[in-house]
Design a protein around this motif. Structure first.
Motif, mmCIF file in Angstrom:
data_model
loop_
_atom_site.group_PDB
_atom_site.id
_atom_site.type_symbol
_atom_site.label_atom_id
_atom_site.label_comp_id
_atom_site.label_asym_id
_atom_site.label_seq_id
_atom_site.Cartn_x
_atom_site.Cartn_y
_atom_site.Cartn_z
ATOM 1 N N THR A 31 0.959 -1.103 0.183
ATOM 2 C CA THR A 31 -0.059 0.108 -0.010
ATOM 3 C C THR A 31 0.806 1.306 0.017
ATOM 4 O O THR A 31 1.789 1.212 0.887
ATOM 5 C CB THR A 31 -0.952 0.044 1.179
ATOM 6 N N THR A 33 1.962 4.944 1.003
ATOM 7 C CA THR A 33 1.758 5.885 1.990
ATOM 8 C C THR A 33 2.556 7.096 1.842
ATOM 9 O O THR A 33 3.636 6.743 1.390
ATOM 10 C CB THR A 33 1.867 5.337 3.489
ATOM 11 N N SER A 266 -3.528 1.176 -8.122
ATOM 12 C CA SER A 266 -4.052 -0.014 -7.929
ATOM 13 C C SER A 266 -5.485 -0.188 -8.221
ATOM 14 O O SER A 266 -6.144 0.621 -7.241
ATOM 15 C CB SER A 266 -3.694 -0.786 -6.760
ATOM 16 N N ASP A 269 -6.964 -1.605 -4.275
ATOM 17 C CA ASP A 269 -6.922 -0.845 -3.226
ATOM 18 C C ASP A 269 -7.121 0.716 -3.228
ATOM 19 O O ASP A 269 -6.973 1.345 -2.359
ATOM 20 C CB ASP A 269 -6.110 -1.370 -2.146
ATOM 21 N N SER A 271 -4.551 2.481 -4.163
ATOM 22 C CA SER A 271 -3.589 2.945 -3.620
ATOM 23 C C SER A 271 -2.354 3.310 -4.726
ATOM 24 O O SER A 271 -2.462 2.431 -5.637
ATOM 25 C CB SER A 271 -2.942 1.881 -2.553
ATOM 26 N N ASP A 285 -3.609 7.474 -0.417
ATOM 27 C CA ASP A 285 -4.085 6.697 0.372
ATOM 28 C C ASP A 285 -5.345 6.802 1.105
ATOM 29 O O ASP A 285 -5.311 8.017 1.611
ATOM 30 C CB ASP A 285 -2.950 6.522 1.466
ATOM 31 N N ARG A 305 4.752 0.983 -8.980
ATOM 32 C CA ARG A 305 4.565 0.500 -7.640
ATOM 33 C C ARG A 305 5.150 -0.958 -7.700
ATOM 34 O O ARG A 305 5.182 -1.649 -8.609
ATOM 35 C CB ARG A 305 3.151 0.374 -7.467
#
Length: 321
Positions: A31, A33, A266, A269, A271, A285, A305
């Protein structure tokens, strides 16, 4: 989850985190952040790095002068110095097959190349249909050797091959007014999106016909697109603006004043990251874009990512988190 995301995640889960790390870090993305620590790492080139992608053999970046870099256990190394033709044409865009085994890249003077990350063999597909204008981006779906390839550039045309770029299999369309196409991304075998210099976003579900889906009154140029589904599209642009399409509505987000050159989110999620001028990097996020601290003031051109996440840009800049 899109067909493309599901396929790639399946490949990476199949090879396992241990193997992925040994091959240079091509593991599942965590994820995003804003509190992640971004570190500048040594680069073997001072040329601008225009794009970066993850494969089953690790991460690769493409640059001016036809340079291709590979991330290894001991650092980044140059594996190609002149592009697919050896003429040194700059490379501006890259993508990988769904199984992560082939890296495709495009650039100036019609450069189109396919690199087998397992064997190191480069196949030259340059000048499809004798086109030698600058190509800015490429989208690739399907498995190695059986890919659908879509190339976009300054002519405003999208050149497509549904047979892995084989000679005589290319065709083209002009989705809009002929303005330069700055980015292309596909979420399915023949389904995806482009953005162009006329502040327009187009969608296709057959890889051949395109429908304009926005973006009215944006008032900024568009530089990046992440196509996660027909109702899940992210666009990055000038003036720090990022936009999300949910199938019926565009939602804008203002991150500041940096021109945002790339976006990757993504669909599992929501993110992801967007990067741009002055070393600016923002993490998505919880539905909000938050600026992350970076150790550079160089213009960032692309982000991917992965494990690690990687951003690249001017002066050979490489950041990892």
């Amino acid at each position: 989850m899109s067909e493309r995301e599901a396929t790639r995640r399946g490949v990476l889960e199949g090879i396992g985190a241990t193997v992925a790390t040994a091959l240079g870090g091509a593991a599942l993305a965590g994820t995003a952040t804003a509190t992640e620590t971004w570190t500048a790492v040594e680069s073997p080139t001072g040329n601008t790095l225009h794009d970066v992608e993850d494969t089953t053999a690790g991460a690769y970046a493409v640059a001016g002068g036809g340079i291709v870099l590979e991330r290894t256990e001991t650092g980044w190394t140059k594996i190609l110095g002149g592009g697919p033709t050896g003429n040194g044409h700059s490379l501006y865009g890259a993508d990988v097959t769904d199984d992560g085994k082939r890296l495709w890249f495009v650039g100036s003077s019609g450069a189109v190349g396919e690199y087998d990350v397992e064997t190191g063999v480069v196949t030259d597909h340059s000048a499809p249909m004798d086109a030698t204008n600058n190509f800015n981006d490429v989208a690739v779906t399907g498995a190695a050797g059986e890919a659908t390839v879509s190339v976009a550039g300054d002519s405003g045309k999208v050149y497509s091959s549904f047979e892995n770029g084989a000679s005589g299999t290319w065709e083209y369309t002009t989705p809009g007014s002929g303005s330069a196409i700055t980015a292309v991304d596909f979420h399915g075998r023949r389904s995806g999106h482009i953005v162009d210099g006329n502040k327009s976003v187009f969608a296709t579900d057959d890889g051949a016909t395109w429908e304009e889906i926005g973006l009215a009154d944006a008032n900024v140029d568009f530089y990046g697109v992440d196509s996660d589904g027909p109702d899940d599209v992210w666009v990055s642009g000038g003036g720090g603006m990022a936009f999300h399409w949910n199938g019926s509505t565009w939602t804008p987000a203002d991150t500041g004043d940096a021109g945002l050159r790339d976006v990757e989110v993504s669909d599992g999620d929501d993110s992801g990251y967007t990067v741009g001028s002055g070393g600016k990097l923002y993490a998505l996020d919880g539905g909000d874009w938050t600026q992350a601290q970076t150790p550079t003031g160089q213009n960032l051109k692309a982000v991917v990512r992965g494990d690690p996440a990687i951003a690249v840009g001017a002066g050979g800049t490489i950041l990892e988190a």
